[in-house]
Design a protein around this motif. Structure first.
Motif, PDB file in Angstrom:
ATOM      1  N   ALA A  66       0.836  -1.212   0.000  1.00 32.67           N
ATOM      2  CA  ALA A  66       0.000   0.000   0.000  1.00 32.67           C
ATOM      3  C   ALA A  66       0.863   1.251   0.000  1.00 32.67           C
ATOM      4  N   MET A  67       1.905   1.261   0.839  1.00 36.94           N
ATOM      5  CA  MET A  67       2.766   2.435   0.925  1.00 36.94           C
ATOM      6  C   MET A  67       3.534   2.648  -0.373  1.00 36.94           C
ATOM      7  N   SER A  68       4.037   1.573  -0.967  1.00 37.94           N
ATOM      8  CA  SER A  68       4.771   1.687  -2.228  1.00 37.94           C
ATOM      9  C   SER A  68       3.871   2.234  -3.329  1.00 37.94           C
ATOM     10  N   ASN A  69       2.653   1.735  -3.413  1.00 38.74           N
ATOM     11  CA  ASN A  69       1.725   2.224  -4.433  1.00 38.74           C
ATOM     12  C   ASN A  69       1.353   3.684  -4.203  1.00 38.74           C
ATOM     13  N   MET A  70       1.190   4.062  -2.940  1.00 36.61           N
ATOM     14  CA  MET A  70       0.867   5.458  -2.638  1.00 36.61           C
ATOM     15  C   MET A  70       1.970   6.385  -3.138  1.00 36.61           C
ATOM     16  N   ILE A  71       3.220   6.024  -2.873  1.00 34.38           N
ATOM     17  CA  ILE A  71       4.337   6.864  -3.308  1.00 34.38           C
ATOM     18  C   ILE A  71       4.394   6.930  -4.824  1.00 34.38           C
ATOM     19  N   LEU A  72       4.260   5.786  -5.489  1.00 31.51           N
ATOM     20  CA  LEU A  72       4.305   5.774  -6.954  1.00 31.51           C
ATOM     21  C   LEU A  72       3.183   6.621  -7.544  1.00 31.51           C
ATOM     22  N   ASN A  73       1.989   6.516  -6.982  1.00 31.94           N
ATOM     23  CA  ASN A  73       0.861   7.289  -7.502  1.00 31.94           C
ATOM     24  C   ASN A  73       1.033   8.784  -7.262  1.00 31.94           C
ATOM     25  N   ILE A  74       1.576   9.137  -6.109  1.00 30.56           N
ATOM     26  CA  ILE A  74       1.793  10.559  -5.818  1.00 30.56           C
ATOM     27  C   ILE A  74       2.834  11.151  -6.765  1.00 30.56           C
ATOM     28  N   VAL A  75       3.950  10.434  -6.959  1.00 30.19           N
ATOM     29  CA  VAL A  75       4.997  10.929  -7.853  1.00 30.19           C
ATOM     30  C   VAL A  75       4.487  11.008  -9.288  1.00 30.19           C
ATOM     31  N   ASN A  76       3.589  10.092  -9.647  1.00 30.14           N
ATOM     32  CA  ASN A  76       3.074  10.041 -11.021  1.00 30.14           C
ATOM     33  C   ASN A  76       1.928  11.019 -11.269  1.00 30.14           C
ATOM     34  N   SER A  77       1.464  11.693 -10.248  1.00 30.79           N
ATOM     35  CA  SER A  77       0.312  12.584 -10.416  1.00 30.79           C
ATOM     36  C   SER A  77       0.648  13.745 -11.351  1.00 30.79           C
ATOM     37  N   ASP A  78      -0.351  14.208 -12.062  1.00 36.86           N
ATOM     38  CA  ASP A  78      -0.150  15.301 -13.009  1.00 36.86           C
ATOM     39  C   ASP A  78       0.272  16.579 -12.286  1.00 36.86           C
ATOM     40  N   ALA A  79       1.306  17.207 -12.804  1.00 36.79           N
ATOM     41  CA  ALA A  79       1.827  18.421 -12.163  1.00 36.79           C
ATOM     42  C   ALA A  79       0.766  19.515 -12.100  1.00 36.79           C
ATOM     43  N   GLU A  80      -0.142  19.535 -13.074  1.00 37.04           N
ATOM     44  CA  GLU A  80      -1.143  20.604 -13.118  1.00 37.04           C
ATOM     45  C   GLU A  80      -2.074  20.598 -11.908  1.00 37.04           C
ATOM     46  N   TYR A  81      -2.180  19.439 -11.238  1.00 35.03           N
ATOM     47  CA  TYR A  81      -3.048  19.351 -10.072  1.00 35.03           C
ATOM     48  C   TYR A  81      -2.327  19.705  -8.774  1.00 35.03           C
ATOM     49  N   GLY A  82      -1.030  19.839  -8.824  1.00 37.00           N
ATOM     50  CA  GLY A  82      -0.268  20.222  -7.638  1.00 37.00           C
ATOM     51  C   GLY A  82      -0.456  19.269  -6.474  1.00 37.00           C
ATOM     52  N   THR A  83      -0.486  17.967  -6.774  1.00 37.30           N
ATOM     53  CA  THR A  83      -0.780  16.977  -5.742  1.00 37.30           C
ATOM     54  C   THR A  83       0.216  17.037  -4.593  1.00 37.30           C
ATOM     55  N   ILE A  84       1.495  17.079  -4.921  1.00 33.50           N
ATOM     56  CA  ILE A  84       2.511  17.023  -3.869  1.00 33.50           C
ATOM     57  C   ILE A  84       2.451  18.263  -2.988  1.00 33.50           C
TER      58      ILE A  84
END
Length: 418
Positions: free
Chosen positions: A320-338
């Motif tokens: 779960a933690m690994s997938n969370m990190i991968l999904n966060i890093v992969n999020s579109d920059a336009e949404y400013g997820t991080i």
């Protein structure tokens, strides 16, 4: 649940051979065994009235499970209908539609409990020598009490250990990027943090212990996977053979625990009040065993009890933690997820719940995951290696399990003082 507990180790190595042997044995065995389910239940991809799965349906489970589960959802779950689905070895499972969820969660453990299912899944009679480690769940009930009634006593220690584990394994270099194997790094961070709760300092920072504990947990899951391929009448033989390495790991783990257990018993026999006990689950377990399970207050049995508790606290969050990190890093920059998560991490810690049959370790897991995301995003920059071209490597299906990509890498750099 299965996806968080299964290991790709046993399934990747020799998977085709195990699948073929399982299919052959299953076809022979099914002719002499009842279905065990109501005749009214439909079998996925089989004609009405069929009592057994065809070899092609079972093959699709092993080699194209995503397609099989899509049929389950489209043809049954969306229509509010249950369906019988093939799974590992000769096993079958009922897939209930979402409309049945309220009913399922309302059932008492005597009607619809999880421990009998877990016992069938893990086959602990072979790997640990006794099914009581899954059926007699007093450590889990004790952990539930600790994590609901006394959680505040552990939060600061767990948070301290998380910062230590992350900073040690992700590094503190603010100038240069480091490339990490994400799965292995997360496994060790979660292992260390969970061990702080389970056995406390200094053992939770002993690298040899952490690797040994993880290999023992892996062995439990590997043995369960191999044994699960076999028909019921062959499981005593297959289970004994599959668990041989696990028993060796347990012996090493017992040797590691033995001096600690003896020291804890000395503490309990002293004049010191219980309020001065070490603050960890092990001490709670030993106090409980002293009063209620005196026959289990010895190294071998307490090792197995603690191993099963650790399986819940340590093993489940890894993927779960690994997938969370991968999904966060992969999020579109336009949404400013991080940046949004960094802002939220500074002020919020959201809590979510579960049903009555949920794992008691979920409270610790909730805090672990959220504190880890908060600490990582606040203190580190994370990106994919250049060879990924900015794209997250896809997850992989293995039977019914969905795993993060094998050997997936991330690059990390400590942020300058924030």
């Amino acid at each position: 649940m299965l996806a968080t507990l299964a290991t790709p180790v046993v399934l990747d190595n020799g998977f085709v051979l195990l699948a073929v042997v399982s299919l052959i044995l299953g076809l022979v065995y099914r002719a002499y065994s009842p279905t065990g389910f109501s005749d009214d239940l439909s079998l996925i991809r089989e004609a009405p009235g069929k009592k057994h799965f065809s070899i092609w349906t079972r093959i699709s489970f092993y080699f194209n499970c995503a397609s099989l589960y899509r049929d389950v959802y489209d043809k049954f779950s969306k229509r509010g209908m249950p369906v019988l689905v093939p799974t590992l070895g000769t096993r079958k499972e009922i897939f209930l539609p979402y409309s049945s969820m309220k009913w399922a969660l309302s059932q008492p453990p005597s009607v619809l409990g999880m421990w009998e299912a877990f016992n069938e899944m893990f086959q602990l009679g072979h790997s640990l020598g006794d099914e009581k480690y899954m059926i007699d769940t007093w450590p889990h009930l004790l952990a539930r009490h600790v994590l609901t009634q006394e959680l505040d006593e552990y939060i600061l220690a767990v948070h301290e250990e998380l910062k230590h584990a992350v900073d040690t394994r992700f590094g503190t270099d603010t100038e240069n990027w480091a490339t990490l194997d994400l799965l292995d790094t997360i496994r060790m961070v979660v292992n260390q943090v969970g061990s702080r709760f389970a056995v406390g300092l200094p053992l939770c920072r002993d690298e040899e212990y952490l690797r040994l504990l993880m290999s023992a947990i892996d062995g439990i899951v590997e043995s369960a996977g191999v044994t699960g391929f076999a028909p019921t009448f062959l499981r005593p033989l297959i289970g004994s053979l599959a668990s041989s390495r696990t028993r060796g790991r347990l012996a090493k783990l017992e040797a590691k625990y033995d001096p600690i257990f003896k020291e804890r018993i000395r503490i309990m026999q002293s004049e010191k009040p219980e309020a001065s006990d070490p603050t960890d689950l092990l001490q709670k377990m030993m106090r409980y065993a002293q009063k209620n399970r005196p026959d289990e207050l010895e190294t071998s049995q307490m090792t197995k009890r603690l191993l099963m508790a650790n399986l819940g606290f340590i093993y489940q969050p890894n993927f779960a933690m690994s997938n969370m990190i991968l999904n966060i890093v992969n999020s579109d920059a336009e949404y400013g997820t991080i940046s949004t998560l960094r802002e939220e991490a500074a002020t919020h810690l959201l809590i979510f719940g579960r049903g009555r049959n949920s794992c008691p370790g979920r409270f610790l897991v909730d805090f672990q995951l959220k504190m880890m995301v908060s600490h990582l995003l606040t203190n580190y920059d994370i990106k994919f290696p250049d060879e990924y071209q900015g794209q997250r490597p896809p997850n992989r299906w293995l039977l019914e399990f969905i795993f993060p990509p094998r050997a997936v890498k991330v690059m990390v750099k400590r942020r300058a003082a924030v």
